[in-house]
Design a protein around this motif. Sequence first.
Motif, mmCIF file in Angstrom:
data_model
loop_
_atom_site.group_PDB
_atom_site.id
_atom_site.type_symbol
_atom_site.label_atom_id
_atom_site.label_comp_id
_atom_site.label_asym_id
_atom_site.label_seq_id
_atom_site.Cartn_x
_atom_site.Cartn_y
_atom_site.Cartn_z
ATOM 1 N N ARG A 201 0.829 -1.211 0.000
ATOM 2 C CA ARG A 201 0.000 0.000 0.000
ATOM 3 C C ARG A 201 0.862 1.259 0.000
ATOM 4 N N GLU A 202 1.921 1.223 0.791
ATOM 5 C CA GLU A 202 2.812 2.390 0.889
ATOM 6 C C GLU A 202 3.450 2.717 -0.453
ATOM 7 N N VAL A 203 3.933 1.692 -1.154
ATOM 8 C CA VAL A 203 4.595 1.922 -2.439
ATOM 9 C C VAL A 203 3.579 2.373 -3.488
ATOM 10 N N LEU A 204 2.424 1.715 -3.545
ATOM 11 C CA LEU A 204 1.415 2.103 -4.518
ATOM 12 C C LEU A 204 0.967 3.550 -4.297
ATOM 13 N N THR A 205 0.753 3.909 -3.050
ATOM 14 C CA THR A 205 0.333 5.280 -2.741
ATOM 15 C C THR A 205 1.399 6.282 -3.151
ATOM 16 N N ALA A 206 2.661 5.932 -2.902
ATOM 17 C CA ALA A 206 3.759 6.828 -3.292
ATOM 18 C C ALA A 206 3.837 6.981 -4.807
ATOM 19 N N ARG A 207 3.395 5.958 -5.554
ATOM 20 C CA ARG A 207 3.381 6.033 -7.018
ATOM 21 C C ARG A 207 2.150 6.798 -7.535
ATOM 22 N N GLY A 208 1.269 7.177 -6.631
ATOM 23 C CA GLY A 208 0.074 7.906 -7.035
ATOM 24 C C GLY A 208 -1.130 7.031 -7.320
ATOM 25 N N VAL A 209 -1.043 5.721 -7.011
ATOM 26 C CA VAL A 209 -2.160 4.814 -7.245
ATOM 27 C C VAL A 209 -3.203 4.998 -6.149
ATOM 28 N N ARG A 210 -4.447 5.178 -6.553
ATOM 29 C CA ARG A 210 -5.545 5.250 -5.591
ATOM 30 C C ARG A 210 -6.100 3.842 -5.377
ATOM 31 N N ILE A 211 -6.178 3.412 -4.133
ATOM 32 C CA ILE A 211 -6.557 2.042 -3.787
ATOM 33 C C ILE A 211 -7.985 2.031 -3.278
ATOM 34 N N HIS A 212 -8.799 1.120 -3.848
ATOM 35 C CA HIS A 212 -10.191 0.958 -3.427
ATOM 36 C C HIS A 212 -10.390 -0.510 -3.044
ATOM 37 N N GLU A 213 -10.553 -0.757 -1.756
ATOM 38 C CA GLU A 213 -10.690 -2.119 -1.252
ATOM 39 C C GLU A 213 -12.106 -2.362 -0.718
ATOM 40 N N GLY A 214 -12.520 -3.626 -0.747
ATOM 41 C CA GLY A 214 -13.794 -4.004 -0.159
ATOM 42 C C GLY A 214 -15.004 -3.679 -0.997
ATOM 43 N N HIS A 215 -14.813 -3.527 -2.310
ATOM 44 C CA HIS A 215 -15.942 -3.213 -3.192
ATOM 45 C C HIS A 215 -15.810 -4.034 -4.462
ATOM 46 N N ARG A 216 -16.781 -4.899 -4.709
ATOM 47 C CA ARG A 216 -16.727 -5.777 -5.873
ATOM 48 C C ARG A 216 -17.184 -5.038 -7.120
ATOM 49 N N ILE A 217 -16.398 -5.158 -8.177
ATOM 50 C CA ILE A 217 -16.741 -4.594 -9.478
ATOM 51 C C ILE A 217 -17.280 -5.722 -10.342
ATOM 52 N N ALA A 218 -18.508 -5.579 -10.828
ATOM 53 C CA ALA A 218 -19.143 -6.656 -11.591
ATOM 54 C C ALA A 218 -18.729 -6.657 -13.057
ATOM 55 N N ARG A 219 -18.486 -5.465 -13.612
ATOM 56 C CA ARG A 219 -18.105 -5.379 -15.020
ATOM 57 C C ARG A 219 -17.415 -4.046 -15.270
ATOM 58 N N ALA A 220 -16.735 -3.949 -16.407
ATOM 59 C CA ALA A 220 -15.947 -2.751 -16.702
ATOM 60 C C ALA A 220 -16.802 -1.497 -16.781
ATOM 61 N N ASP A 221 -18.020 -1.626 -17.284
ATOM 62 C CA ASP A 221 -18.879 -0.453 -17.448
ATOM 63 C C ASP A 221 -19.337 0.139 -16.115
ATOM 64 N N ASP A 222 -19.073 -0.576 -15.011
ATOM 65 C CA ASP A 222 -19.407 -0.024 -13.700
ATOM 66 C C ASP A 222 -18.404 1.038 -13.256
ATOM 67 N N LEU A 223 -17.331 1.185 -13.989
ATOM 68 C CA LEU A 223 -16.260 2.106 -13.609
ATOM 69 C C LEU A 223 -16.207 3.298 -14.548
ATOM 70 N N GLU A 224 -15.982 4.458 -13.977
ATOM 71 C CA GLU A 224 -15.742 5.659 -14.773
ATOM 72 C C GLU A 224 -14.235 5.783 -14.978
ATOM 73 N N ALA A 225 -13.768 5.253 -16.093
ATOM 74 C CA ALA A 225 -12.343 5.276 -16.420
ATOM 75 C C ALA A 225 -12.199 5.192 -17.927
ATOM 76 N N ASP A 226 -11.137 5.804 -18.445
ATOM 77 C CA ASP A 226 -10.902 5.734 -19.884
ATOM 78 C C ASP A 226 -10.530 4.322 -20.315
ATOM 79 N N GLU A 227 -9.783 3.637 -19.480
ATOM 80 C CA GLU A 227 -9.370 2.261 -19.783
ATOM 81 C C GLU A 227 -9.507 1.413 -18.531
ATOM 82 N N VAL A 228 -9.882 0.155 -18.727
ATOM 83 C CA VAL A 228 -10.026 -0.798 -17.624
ATOM 84 C C VAL A 228 -9.208 -2.037 -17.952
ATOM 85 N N VAL A 229 -8.414 -2.493 -16.996
ATOM 86 C CA VAL A 229 -7.657 -3.731 -17.155
ATOM 87 C C VAL A 229 -8.167 -4.730 -16.128
ATOM 88 N N TRP A 230 -8.592 -5.886 -16.596
ATOM 89 C CA TRP A 230 -9.193 -6.902 -15.731
ATOM 90 C C TRP A 230 -8.159 -7.955 -15.357
#
Length: 384
Positions: A201-230
Amino acid sequence: MTTRTTNTPNTLNATNTRHSETAPHVLVIGAGYAGLMAALRLDPHARVTLVDPSDRFTERIRAHERAAGRPDVTHPLAGFLRSTGIRHVPSRVTAIDLAARRVTTDDGRSLPYDRLVYALGSRTSVPVADIGGRAHTLEAAESLDKRLQDRPGSLAVVGGGLTGVELAAELAESHPDWSVRLHSDGDIGAGLSARGRDHVREVLTARGVRIHEGHRIARADDLEADEVVWTAALAPNSELAAAAGLSLDPSGRIAVDAVLRSVSHPEVYVAGDAAAAHSPKAGALRMACATAIPTGSHVATSLIAEFRGRQPRPLDFGFLVQCVSLGRHDGLVQFVRPDDSPRDRFLKGALAARVKERVVRSTVGTLRLAARRPWAVPLIPGMS
């Protein structure tokens, strides 16, 4: 239909002169870590035919690096096969006839066998709604790399396992102009120790990655993002096995016994991610390069014993470490118990990054050793 060919001495039309026609004929389908290891180790003991549509071996565990801009993560298959008698058939298997002991390929060939090694591995499992949709997977790492070189935007990585963690860290480091998020339905790096997860978590945060835990994503269209990697799950490539009549376990992997034989058809051995392999130390083996190479080697050991009229030994495998790259200059090496549960001890930082790179390089090194001195592979700790 166009027939694929290669210009190596080990292609379809080559003749294996290492053995007489009375020697057992082993057909290996799949030239990934498991299949290539099995073929190379079997070469001195049988007539071996390796069926795979590609003439290159892909380092799948470097796929996140390829997505981040590494030029190439493949090696010519001929480089491994050159000094062997293995015949490479550059085709894709479309059907297995277990009664006739033959496989059919997409270019219309019918290939016989005495023993079959099924090593077709796994693929990223994406939601049905995203098949053919906008979700990228690491099987298409090259196209993802090209997309990331276009104008910057937002990117969401779905899956908090080690693959997702590595990919998020790598992309955030190599593309700082992209906004990267990592989504996990539980804790990221759930198989790591608490302190190991804290470092991730510390390294990812330092790289600027925003971490979202404890929430299931059912499909790519549920996310507001230009690109999704599964990267959330793997599925075994066992459809051919099921269609042929091989027994599967509840996970969809091919059911095997302690020596990695199909429980329903003992003339078929299974290695790598497609096998529901297990051992007394580790329990059920997870899908990973860490298990693919040892099971590929053990399939060969079992077949060699069978050819010599001996009873094959059960697989004896236990995990040692989980290695995670966090970009090119940081990482985590988590020491684990034989059943893959985490110990308190781990390495981190630049030292862990160097260890991880050595481990990754050792996979290709082990395959090259199998090509030159196949008898030496079982002498490596953890191999059989």
